[in-house]
Scaffold this active site. Structure first.
Site, PDB file in Angstrom:
ATOM      1  CG  ASP A  68      41.901  41.357  27.041  1.00  0.00           C
ATOM      2  OD1 ASP A  68      42.728  41.097  26.153  1.00  0.00           O
ATOM      3  OD2 ASP A  68      41.842  42.433  27.648  1.00  0.00           O
ATOM      4  CE  LYS A  78      49.029  41.717  28.794  1.00  0.00           C
ATOM      5  NZ  LYS A  78      47.905  42.100  27.939  1.00  0.00           N
ATOM      6  CG  MET A 100      43.854  44.078  38.408  1.00  0.00           C
ATOM      7  SD  MET A 100      44.920  44.899  37.200  1.00  0.00           S
ATOM      8  CE  MET A 100      44.579  46.625  37.522  1.00  0.00           C
TER       9      MET A 100
HETATM   10  N1  SAH Z   1      38.751  46.907  32.215  1.00  0.00           N
HETATM   11  C1  SAH Z   1      38.221  46.137  33.314  1.00  0.00           C
HETATM   12  C2  SAH Z   1      39.238  45.925  34.409  1.00  0.00           C
HETATM   13  C3  SAH Z   1      40.414  45.108  34.003  1.00  0.00           C
HETATM   14  S1  SAH Z   1      41.569  44.844  35.305  1.00  0.00           S
HETATM   15  C4  SAH Z   1      36.953  46.812  33.834  1.00  0.00           C
HETATM   16  O1  SAH Z   1      36.667  47.939  33.483  1.00  0.00           O
HETATM   17  O2  SAH Z   1      36.223  46.186  34.595  1.00  0.00           O
HETATM   18  C5  SAH Z   1      41.064  43.262  35.906  1.00  0.00           C
HETATM   19  C6  SAH Z   1      40.453  43.414  37.271  1.00  0.00           C
HETATM   20  O3  SAH Z   1      39.113  43.822  37.149  1.00  0.00           O
HETATM   21  C7  SAH Z   1      40.384  42.140  38.051  1.00  0.00           C
HETATM   22  O4  SAH Z   1      41.592  41.852  38.703  1.00  0.00           O
HETATM   23  C8  SAH Z   1      39.290  42.464  39.052  1.00  0.00           C
HETATM   24  O5  SAH Z   1      39.775  43.275  40.079  1.00  0.00           O
HETATM   25  C9  SAH Z   1      38.366  43.289  38.194  1.00  0.00           C
HETATM   26  N2  SAH Z   1      37.283  42.479  37.639  1.00  0.00           N
HETATM   27  C10 SAH Z   1      37.041  42.193  36.353  1.00  0.00           C
HETATM   28  N3  SAH Z   1      35.919  41.471  36.228  1.00  0.00           N
HETATM   29  C11 SAH Z   1      35.436  41.289  37.479  1.00  0.00           C
HETATM   30  C12 SAH Z   1      34.295  40.643  38.022  1.00  0.00           C
HETATM   31  N4  SAH Z   1      33.413  40.027  37.240  1.00  0.00           N
HETATM   32  N5  SAH Z   1      34.108  40.667  39.357  1.00  0.00           N
HETATM   33  C13 SAH Z   1      34.983  41.295  40.167  1.00  0.00           C
HETATM   34  N6  SAH Z   1      36.084  41.920  39.698  1.00  0.00           N
HETATM   35  C14 SAH Z   1      36.305  41.931  38.380  1.00  0.00           C
END
Ligand code: SAH
Length: 505
Positions: free
Chosen positions: A40, A62, A177
């Site tokens: 991803d 995406k 998100m």
């Molecule tokens: N599977 C991922 C989440 C995917 S959804 C997990 O477990 O972390 C994507 C969302 O994750 C983003 O919109 C944001 O809200 C959050 N996210 C992912 N990486 C991030 C980061 N480094 N700092 C803050 N939010 C993050």
């Protein structure tokens, strides 16, 4: 559980929230052994560095607002690759089963009879708050935590979220998100009865260099986030735990927090310094100015290796020199025993350590890692009319061979490698423009960086030099040297930089 990725199996792997140190050991093992990796967008930039050179890397992420590879196509591809007998890693940011569509992919694989395994990852909803100094649970006031998607439009009727239940939830709400819809989310929570004065926080790019966080209240968070211009990826937090950032914030306390530091060493050697600087909080830009070109096939090198047993003294002036000397020896089927007759001298602790790793304890190591000090330290070694090998870089200074010749030695001055200019990577060069510090670990890094960037040299940065020789080269080139290391090795340079940054806080 350890073992390489198996053919015909799909691994749904979490890559953590961004900091490469938060990728699990199991994830690294699978990334390093898989035939195919589908990944991803939001994976740590370094996550794929350990992939096999012949592995097939497919980006299926995406971009926000545009679905580049449809979900069913990703699932079809996973099934196809596995059924074709390949080992497949499906790499996702954070944890694969937390808003990662990992559940859907696992179902598709189960439906197709494809064996799969799940490797949990450190999820952003826990890690980003933790790096911002916010514990998502706390004995006093946060006995529960809810992971919530902020992707839903709170205004739409068929919203999957029960805002009344969320407003009444007795603990910390963690929203993924949600940053784009924050005003609607805050509104919906308040309308459903959540306390407008409750502590709230947002963390952007959590665990990555340049992480930013704001704390506020539920009612005020939208304007605070708007003012700070926080963007995705961000985590939103509502609950008393958010207020603990005030006392627990730790990331910002690290000595090099928020400092952008350029490392100009050759890429192969840069990683140690870069890692240490990053661990101290720095935003490191790797802008290698030089590259090491081995010359171990040159006739004079081969001759010297063939005669190695006959030298009374062998001098090494860099860890690279040690590495290449042993490579040249191995090419002739020789090992450390070829040095059994010689006194072995190293210019400094790094070079001595490189020898030590290969089973040779240096006899002579000066206190200061410069040629003049080595000459002094060799004062007690009788070299008169005896054969001496100085094995080093083609462009090294003349100080050592000259002094030894003056003392009657028969010196073979042999170049094991040449340091050549590296073309600067335009993106790194661009990032270097805002640097707080530029580090130089040798004269060649100074000369080649200046030659490569010309007028594009970032003038505002403070210049850090590893020692007097490098400083002199920098001054001759018209640069002001702000910091010079007391110990002329990489760890001495890092210490000097930290002292300077601390003094200037
Ligand atoms: N599977 C991922 C989440 C995917 S959804 C997990 O477990 O972390 C994507 C969302 O994750 C983003 O919109 C944001 O809200 C959050 N996210 C992912 N990486 C991030 C980061 N480094 N700092 C803050 N939010 C993050």
């Amino acid at each position: 559980m350890t073992s390489a990725a198996r053919p015909g199996v799909v691994y749904l792997v979490g890559a953590g929230p961004g900091d490469p140190g938060l990728i699990t050991a199991r994830a690294l093992e699978l990334i390093g052994s898989a035939d195919v990796i589908l990944h991803d967008r939001l994976i740590p930039p370094e996550a794929l560095a350990g992939a096999r050179e012949d592995a097939q890397l497919l980006y299926v992420g995406k971009e926000p607002g545009d679905a580049s590879v449809p979900q069913d196509e990703i699932e079809r591809r996973l099934i196809e690759e596995a059924q074709g007998g390949r080992s497949v890693v499906r790499l996702k940011g954070g944890d694969p089963f937390v808003f990662g569509r990992g559940g859907e992919e696992a179902e598709a694989l189960a439906g197709a009879g494809v064996p799969f395994e799940v490797v949990p990852g450190v999820t952003a909803g826990v890690a980003a708050p933790a790096y911002a100094g916010i514990p998502v649970t706390h004995r006093d006031d946060a006995s529960a935590v809810a992971f919530v998607t902020g992707h839903e439009d709170p205004g739409k009727d068929e919203s999957a979220l029960d805002w009344n239940a969320l407003a009444a939830f007795p603990g910390t709400l963690v929203l993924y998100m949600g940053v784009k819809r924050l005003p609607e989310i805050a509104e919906a929570l308040q309308a459903a009865g959540r306390d407008p004065g409750e502590p709230a926080a947002a963390v952007e790019r959590g665990t990555l260099p340049g992480q930013r966080a704001v704390t506020s209240t539920l009612a005020e968070l939208p304007s605070a986030v708007d003012e700070a211009e926080l963007r995705p990826p961000s985590i939103l937090l509502f609950g008393p735990a958010a207020a603990r950032r005030e006392t627990i914030s730790w990331l910002e306390q690290r000595p090099l927090h928020g400092r952008r530091i350029v490392v100009t060493r050759a890429r192969a050697q840069a990683s140690d310094v870069a890692r240490t600087l990053r661990a101290l909080g720095a935003d490191v830009v790797e802008l290698p100015a030089i590259r090491i070109e081995p010359r171990i096939d040159a006739p004079e090198v081969r001759d010297a290796i063939a005669d190695l047993h006959s030298y009374a003294l062998v001098c090494l002036t860099s860890p690279n020199g040690v590495r290449l000397l042993f490579e040249a020896m191995a090419a002739q089927g020789r090992d450390a025993r070829a040095l059994a007759n010689a006194t072995v001298a190293a210019i400094g602790p790094g070079t001595a350590a490189a020898l030590g790793e290969r089973g040779v304890i240096a006899d002579v190591v000066p206190e200061r890692s410069i040629a003049e000090s080595l000459v002094e330290a060799l004062g007690g070694v009788d070299v008169s009319n005896r054969p001496v090998l100085v094995a080093r870089a083609a462009e090294g200074r003349d100080v050592l061979p000259k002094a030894l010749r003056e003392r009657g030695a028969r010196v073979d001055d042999v170049a094991l490698y040449e340091t050549v200019a590296e073309d600067p990577d335009p993106m790194a060069l661009d990032a270097a423009q805002d640097a707080d510090y530029i580090t130089f670990t040798s004269s060649s890094t100074v000369r080649n960086l200046l030659a490569a960037v010309g007028d594009g040299f970032p003038r505002s940065a403070r210049i850090v030099s590893i020692g007097p020789v490098t400083s002199e080269t920098a001054r001759e080139a018209g640069l002001e040297v702000h910091v010079e290391a007391d110990r002329h090795d990489p760890s001495g340079l890092v210490d000097a930089l930290v002292d300077d940054a601390t003094a200037r806080r």
